[in-house]
Each structure stands twice: as structure tokens, then as C-alpha cells.
Write a protein that holds these residues in place. Sequence first.
Motif, PDB file in Angstrom:
ATOM      1  N   PHE A 274      -0.731   0.160  -5.595  1.00  0.00           N
ATOM      2  CA  PHE A 274      -2.309   0.307  -5.272  1.00  0.00           C
ATOM      3  C   PHE A 274      -2.236  -0.269  -3.340  1.00  0.00           C
ATOM      4  CE2 PHE A 274      -6.306   0.820  -4.353  1.00  0.00           C
ATOM      5  CZ  PHE A 274      -6.485   1.769  -4.631  1.00  0.00           C
ATOM      6  N   ILE A 275      -2.370  -1.765  -4.216  1.00  0.00           N
ATOM      7  CA  ILE A 275      -2.733  -2.899  -2.857  1.00  0.00           C
ATOM      8  C   ILE A 275      -1.568  -2.665  -1.642  1.00  0.00           C
ATOM      9  CG2 ILE A 275      -2.656  -5.415  -2.170  1.00  0.00           C
ATOM     10  CD1 ILE A 275      -3.885  -5.531  -5.187  1.00  0.00           C
ATOM     11  N   ALA A 276      -0.164  -2.610  -1.706  1.00  0.00           N
ATOM     12  CA  ALA A 276       0.816  -2.301  -1.270  1.00  0.00           C
ATOM     13  C   ALA A 276       0.721  -0.819  -0.516  1.00  0.00           C
ATOM     14  CB  ALA A 276       1.814  -3.383  -1.653  1.00  0.00           C
ATOM     15  N   LEU A 277       0.531  -0.595  -1.102  1.00  0.00           N
ATOM     16  CA  LEU A 277       0.123   1.097  -0.302  1.00  0.00           C
ATOM     17  C   LEU A 277      -1.105   0.998  -0.016  1.00  0.00           C
ATOM     18  CD1 LEU A 277       1.765   3.282  -3.070  1.00  0.00           C
ATOM     19  CD2 LEU A 277       3.248   3.143  -0.990  1.00  0.00           C
ATOM     20  N   SER A 278      -2.022   0.534   0.301  1.00  0.00           N
ATOM     21  CA  SER A 278      -3.277   0.662   0.748  1.00  0.00           C
ATOM     22  C   SER A 278      -2.446   0.269   2.045  1.00  0.00           C
ATOM     23  CB  SER A 278      -4.436   0.125  -0.015  1.00  0.00           C
ATOM     24  OG  SER A 278      -4.051   0.496  -1.422  1.00  0.00           O
ATOM     25  N   ILE A 279      -2.215  -1.398   1.492  1.00  0.00           N
ATOM     26  CA  ILE A 279      -1.923  -1.644   3.167  1.00  0.00           C
ATOM     27  C   ILE A 279      -1.236  -0.500   4.381  1.00  0.00           C
ATOM     28  CG2 ILE A 279      -0.692  -3.850   4.163  1.00  0.00           C
ATOM     29  CD1 ILE A 279      -1.759  -5.285   1.719  1.00  0.00           C
ATOM     30  N   SER A 280      -0.245  -0.729   3.656  1.00  0.00           N
ATOM     31  CA  SER A 280       0.684   0.395   4.883  1.00  0.00           C
ATOM     32  C   SER A 280       1.185   1.443   4.764  1.00  0.00           C
ATOM     33  CB  SER A 280       2.550   0.423   3.866  1.00  0.00           C
ATOM     34  OG  SER A 280       2.451   1.369   2.881  1.00  0.00           O
ATOM     35  N   THR A 281       0.122   2.031   4.470  1.00  0.00           N
ATOM     36  CA  THR A 281      -0.777   3.286   4.122  1.00  0.00           C
ATOM     37  C   THR A 281      -1.327   2.842   6.134  1.00  0.00           C
ATOM     38  OG1 THR A 281      -0.300   4.675   2.442  1.00  0.00           O
ATOM     39  CG2 THR A 281      -1.987   5.285   3.434  1.00  0.00           C
ATOM     40  N   ILE A 282      -2.882   2.177   5.535  1.00  0.00           N
ATOM     41  CA  ILE A 282      -3.564   1.639   6.675  1.00  0.00           C
ATOM     42  C   ILE A 282      -2.764   1.641   7.975  1.00  0.00           C
ATOM     43  CG2 ILE A 282      -5.970   0.504   7.368  1.00  0.00           C
ATOM     44  CD1 ILE A 282      -6.777   1.071   4.194  1.00  0.00           C
ATOM     45  N   ALA A 283      -1.939   0.286   7.863  1.00  0.00           N
ATOM     46  CA  ALA A 283      -1.474  -0.100   8.750  1.00  0.00           C
ATOM     47  C   ALA A 283      -0.556   0.710   9.604  1.00  0.00           C
ATOM     48  CB  ALA A 283      -0.525  -1.344   8.728  1.00  0.00           C
ATOM     49  N   ALA A 284      -0.112   1.526   8.798  1.00  0.00           N
ATOM     50  CA  ALA A 284       0.841   2.904   9.608  1.00  0.00           C
ATOM     51  C   ALA A 284      -0.047   3.845  10.273  1.00  0.00           C
ATOM     52  CB  ALA A 284       1.662   3.811   8.724  1.00  0.00           C
ATOM     53  N   LEU A 285      -1.224   4.604   9.864  1.00  0.00           N
ATOM     54  CA  LEU A 285      -2.396   5.289  10.474  1.00  0.00           C
ATOM     55  C   LEU A 285      -2.874   5.206  11.863  1.00  0.00           C
ATOM     56  CD1 LEU A 285      -3.531   8.077   9.896  1.00  0.00           C
ATOM     57  CD2 LEU A 285      -5.399   6.638   8.907  1.00  0.00           C
ATOM     58  N   VAL A 286      -2.777   3.501  11.880  1.00  0.00           N
ATOM     59  CA  VAL A 286      -4.078   3.208  12.839  1.00  0.00           C
ATOM     60  C   VAL A 286      -2.148   2.825  13.847  1.00  0.00           C
ATOM     61  CG1 VAL A 286      -5.096   1.353  13.926  1.00  0.00           C
ATOM     62  CG2 VAL A 286      -5.064   1.751  12.048  1.00  0.00           C
ATOM     63  N   ILE A 287      -1.642   2.411  13.656  1.00  0.00           N
ATOM     64  CA  ILE A 287      -0.359   1.713  14.233  1.00  0.00           C
ATOM     65  C   ILE A 287       0.718   3.588  14.925  1.00  0.00           C
ATOM     66  CG2 ILE A 287       1.913   0.467  15.283  1.00  0.00           C
ATOM     67  CD1 ILE A 287       0.590  -1.879  12.835  1.00  0.00           C
TER      68      ILE A 287
ATOM     69  N   ILE B  17       4.057  -7.931  -3.318  1.00  0.00           N
ATOM     70  CA  ILE B  17       3.163  -6.450  -2.140  1.00  0.00           C
ATOM     71  C   ILE B  17       3.934  -6.354  -0.711  1.00  0.00           C
ATOM     72  CG2 ILE B  17       1.142  -6.501  -1.681  1.00  0.00           C
ATOM     73  CD1 ILE B  17       0.081  -7.670  -3.755  1.00  0.00           C
ATOM     74  N   THR B  18       4.096  -7.713  -0.352  1.00  0.00           N
ATOM     75  CA  THR B  18       4.956  -7.948   1.169  1.00  0.00           C
ATOM     76  C   THR B  18       6.256  -6.957   1.108  1.00  0.00           C
ATOM     77  OG1 THR B  18       4.024  -9.714   1.078  1.00  0.00           O
ATOM     78  CG2 THR B  18       5.913  -9.001   2.771  1.00  0.00           C
ATOM     79  N   LEU B  19       6.721  -6.939   0.271  1.00  0.00           N
ATOM     80  CA  LEU B  19       8.534  -6.670  -0.534  1.00  0.00           C
ATOM     81  C   LEU B  19       7.933  -4.545  -0.793  1.00  0.00           C
ATOM     82  CD1 LEU B  19      11.458  -6.186  -0.463  1.00  0.00           C
ATOM     83  CD2 LEU B  19      10.936  -6.142  -2.810  1.00  0.00           C
ATOM     84  N   ILE B  20       7.182  -4.477  -1.021  1.00  0.00           N
ATOM     85  CA  ILE B  20       6.485  -2.952  -1.338  1.00  0.00           C
ATOM     86  C   ILE B  20       6.059  -2.958   0.230  1.00  0.00           C
ATOM     87  CG2 ILE B  20       5.353  -0.984  -2.764  1.00  0.00           C
ATOM     88  CD1 ILE B  20       5.364  -2.931  -4.731  1.00  0.00           C
TER      89      ILE B  20
ATOM     90  N   PHE C 125       5.856   0.505   4.787  1.00  0.00           N
ATOM     91  CA  PHE C 125       6.064   0.734   6.195  1.00  0.00           C
ATOM     92  C   PHE C 125       6.025   1.746   7.438  1.00  0.00           C
ATOM     93  CE2 PHE C 125       4.631  -1.731  10.131  1.00  0.00           C
ATOM     94  CZ  PHE C 125       2.975  -0.475  10.390  1.00  0.00           C
ATOM     95  N   PRO C 126       7.216   0.651   8.010  1.00  0.00           N
ATOM     96  CA  PRO C 126       8.271   1.176   9.113  1.00  0.00           C
ATOM     97  C   PRO C 126       8.653   3.365   9.123  1.00  0.00           C
ATOM     98  CG  PRO C 126       9.284  -0.295   7.829  1.00  0.00           C
ATOM     99  CD  PRO C 126       8.330   0.107   6.859  1.00  0.00           C
ATOM    100  N   LEU C 127       8.957   4.284   7.419  1.00  0.00           N
ATOM    101  CA  LEU C 127       8.821   5.208   7.671  1.00  0.00           C
ATOM    102  C   LEU C 127       8.116   5.359   7.260  1.00  0.00           C
ATOM    103  CD1 LEU C 127      11.706   5.270   5.054  1.00  0.00           C
ATOM    104  CD2 LEU C 127      11.947   6.269   7.229  1.00  0.00           C
ATOM    105  N   LEU C 128       6.731   5.514   6.887  1.00  0.00           N
ATOM    106  CA  LEU C 128       5.650   5.476   7.794  1.00  0.00           C
ATOM    107  C   LEU C 128       5.284   5.667   8.981  1.00  0.00           C
ATOM    108  CD1 LEU C 128       3.007   4.182   4.196  1.00  0.00           C
ATOM    109  CD2 LEU C 128       3.823   6.964   4.758  1.00  0.00           C
ATOM    110  N   VAL C 129       5.328   4.694   9.405  1.00  0.00           N
ATOM    111  CA  VAL C 129       4.660   4.458  11.049  1.00  0.00           C
ATOM    112  C   VAL C 129       5.640   5.683  12.105  1.00  0.00           C
ATOM    113  CG1 VAL C 129       5.985   2.967  11.540  1.00  0.00           C
ATOM    114  CG2 VAL C 129       3.493   3.324  12.591  1.00  0.00           C
TER     115      VAL C 129
ATOM    116  N   LEU D 242       2.959   9.709   2.483  1.00  0.00           N
ATOM    117  CA  LEU D 242       2.901   9.376   1.713  1.00  0.00           C
ATOM    118  C   LEU D 242       4.034   9.192  -0.035  1.00  0.00           C
ATOM    119  CD1 LEU D 242       1.463   6.328   0.768  1.00  0.00           C
ATOM    120  CD2 LEU D 242      -0.712   7.626  -0.066  1.00  0.00           C
ATOM    121  N   ARG D 243       3.205  10.706  -0.648  1.00  0.00           N
ATOM    122  CA  ARG D 243       4.032  11.391  -1.254  1.00  0.00           C
ATOM    123  C   ARG D 243       5.581  11.041  -1.511  1.00  0.00           C
ATOM    124  NH1 ARG D 243       2.546  17.128  -1.802  1.00  0.00           N
ATOM    125  NH2 ARG D 243       4.177  17.336  -3.363  1.00  0.00           N
TER     126      ARG D 243
END
Lengths: 272, 272
Positions: free
Chosen positions: A83-96, A141-144, A149-153, A198-199
Motif C-alpha cells: 500500500f505504501i509503495a503503490l501510494s508513493i508511485s501512483t501519486i508521483a506518477a500522477l503529478v510527474i 518499498i523502494t523496490l516496488i 513508477f516508470p510504467l505508470l508515469v 494501476l490495475r
Amino acid sequence: MRLLNVKPTRGQAVILAALPFALTCAAYLLFSHLRLAENPNDKLLPAVGGMVQMVTDLAFHPDPRTGDYTFWVDTAASLQRLFIALSISTIAALVIGIVMGLLPLAGALLNPYVAVISMAPPLALLPILFIVMGLGETSKITLIVIGTFPLLVRDLALRVSELPREQFLKAQTLGASTWQIALRVVLPQMLPRLVDALRLQLGPAWLFLIAAEAIASDSGLGYRIFLVRRYLAMDIILPYVAWITLLAFLADAALRWLQARAFPWFAVARAS
Amino acid sequence: MSAIQVERVWKEYGDQIVIEDISFEIERRGFLMLVGPSGCGKTTFLRMLLGEEAPTRGTILIDGKPLAAEPDCDRGVVFQRYSVFPHLTALGNVMLGAELSQALLLGKLFGAKRRAVEEEARALLDQVGLAGAEAKYPAAMSGGMQQRLALAQALMRRPKILLLDEPFGALDPGIRADIQALMQRLWNETDLTVVMVTHDLSEAFRLGTRILAFERSRNRPEERERYGATIAKDIAIWPPRIAGGSKRFNRSGRDDPAKTGASSGRPEVQAS
């Protein structure tokens, strides 16, 4: 009638959907029975009763040494990391992603960079993460995050640039600033697409979670599986795998439900 | 003073000359129709008026001032497609212009200000015949309703100039006639200068006060790159239509040659 024109009725669809599940279960029961009939101590395909007993022990009886309910402690640890990892990568990917897709300058700056670093295999970076960040939660968490993140962004940036040019022009004729366009035009249209992305990233996220837990951890679903592997404890491994599969499926279903509920316009707009 | 002055405008893409030395003026509250064969640069010209593209040479003045280099709220626009935002309801789409101008940070209004804007938007929706469809998303609307919505959305910001890029080209004939009547009424009732690109000559004569026909004077394959489109015909509609004036002549909105003292013998122009 051609085969491609034959459509199942509702009842048929249910039966067809259940069939592969039923066949898998039946095959397991059959082979488990055959092997156990030959050798009652066989560990490879344990009887269902044994697995139920094992899971009940892990889930509802505290571990005599630590006093923890192992099954739930493992589940909580894994879900928390995920949850923590996906929250981080989702929010970062959304903004960037929005910045990259909306602003040509940001796109020119970041597109080639993201295209290159997204090709670095995350699992090859895992040793580096363990060396730099230690064996704690941060490295897992960083690994996840690195894995998803790269694919999401890239997906987000692509979706932003796919928005019709007319929408941006129209918004400008309504007096919108860049910030207002990002906030009122792009962001709301990206949220449901982010859910889609994300899915698709849930699978890789679980992969990286299990990998990180397998190598260095003291709790978690992946840790448990790899721990009991030493004792060929298939009666723990198999239920854990089923449980992970169920959790991942439920997360996917929840996201789909969220998308339909929160963005009622999206399904129709996507279809047209 | 004329609303739009076009002075010796050229547009080139690399070696390709698209528009060649065009000059004309549009009087305030005029309804200018741009017609011509496909690829003759009329849409390119509209994009220059919008500020999406800059002329290669020449100047465009609006109210005597040079055109801003990017779209702004002086010029409203309706495209053939994608003019409305799929993630906003009809009401939300119309309110957007006012919300963007009044709430710079969030682009969204709350409380009493919101109610005031909402009231104005509802009145405008009613004016374009969309009363009752306030809560609908564009994807749930027909093509004609979407274009009505796009008109209302553009007018909410009270632009001085309204640019229309084949807005009714994709509609059924009956619906097109209705929305043309609406367009004429809006032009009569609002302080607007309209520039419209169309393929439909009867539409051009029915709505416009003046028609500019763009055409490439030389169109042989070896000449095509080096010669752009010019104004082949500049036709003022007779008898002259004056915005807001139709009521003076005839309540039905028709321009009756007998009443305006024009010479008879010309076919009467249908206004509906």
C-alpha cells in the motif's frame, strides 16, 4: 452458424466461467489422492484437510514462541508494504506524468530520461537497494516503487498527450491558465485512466514485493513461503499462494468498482 | 472600427505555401462565412484567428490591437468535435468559463458565488434548448445537443468573437436546421462577431452576412507547393443582414426583400 457468432446465454456463461476452476480443483484432488494412496507421507500434493488444519493453526492460534497470529501478521506486513509503495508511485506518477504530458518543456526534459531508466531491470537494482538502504522496510518499498513508477508515469504522460488538442484550445478560450487546465481539465480526466494503469501494475507490484520479502525479511507472505520451502511445506505454501492470488484479485476488483463509482462519465466516454 | 483586420497574411509550412497574401476586414457584429474546397486553408486561417498558429507574414488586428499569440477569452470557439469536456456535466461545462475567471487558484466556486454562476448557466442552457439536460454528461447526449452545449459554454465567457469550425457538419439535416436557427438567434441577441468555416454553401448563404470563398488560384501539381489559397470571391449577402435587426423587419426572422426595399426577383432567403 459460424463459431464466432455463437454467444453463450447467461447460464452457459456462468457454467463456462466455473469450468476451469472446477477442473483445476478436481485435478488437484485426484492427483493428491493418487499420490497419498501410494505414500501417505508425500509432501508434494497435501490433502485438503491437512491444508485447512495448517491454515487454521496459523490464522487462529498464536505462535507458541512469539505469541503472534502468523497468518495475519504476514498479511498485514505485506499489504502495508504494498500500500505504501503503490501510494508513493501512483501519486508521483500522477503529478510527474501530467507535467510531462502537458508541458512540452517538461516532456523534452524528462521523456528520454524516463524512457531509459524504465528499462533498468528493478530486480537487478535490488542488491544496490539492500546495500544502500539496508534490509529494512525502506529498501522493499523502494523496490516496488522503482518497479511500478516508470510504467505508470509513461502511461500517464501518453494519456495526457492523447487528449484532443481541441480541449486545450477550448479551455484557453475560456480563459484558463496552465495551472487551471492541469487542475480542471487534465487531472479529472487522468484519474480514471490512472486506475486502469494501476490495475495493470498490481501484478508487477506483487512480484517485486514477494521478491524483496524472499531475500531479506522477517515477516510477510513472500517471506513465509520462502521460509517454509526448506521443509517442503506445501500445505503452507499452497494456501498462501491462493491467499495472495485472492488478495490481488480483490484489489483489482476494488479498483474497477472505484472507477465505475467515482467516474460515471468514463465508461461511456471511453466507448465513444 | 472593424472587429477584425487581416493585413497581407501569408501562411507557410516549410516550402508549402498554404495562404497567400490575404487582406480583408470584418465589421463588428458581422457573420463571416469561410467556404472553399478541402485543403484550401480555411481551417488554417481560423486557427490563426484563434491564436493557435501565427501567420508567417502579415498581421491580424482585433479591435485595432495585434492578435494575442495564444488563445484567450476574447475569442470563443466551437469545433466539429471535442468542444465540450467529457468529465463535466452539461451544467459543469457551461459553468467552467465563469469558474475559471472567478477562482484563479482552484478553478472551482463554492457557496453563494457558485449559486449565482449556476443560475446564469441554467438560463443559458435554457436559451440553447438544453433545459432538463443539466445533469447529463456529454457522452449521453446526441451530436446536436453536444454542439448546443458547446455554444452555451463558449457564450458563457461573453467573447467578442466566436469562431466556428464546421460546427454543424456532422449533424443530421433536420437537427442542423434547428441549430442553425439557434445560431442565428444567438447572433442576433448577443454582441458577437462570428467567423464560421463551412462546407455547406446553403448554410453559408442562410446564416452569413458575407461569404469569403478561399481557393488556390493555381492548382496544377507542380504549382501546388508554391501558390497558396487566396480569396477567390467576396460576396456580401443581399439584402444586408444586420445583427439584431431581423426583428425590425419581420417577427419570423426572415429578411423580406419587399419590406427592406430591396429589388425583388431574388429568391427569398430562408432563415430557419
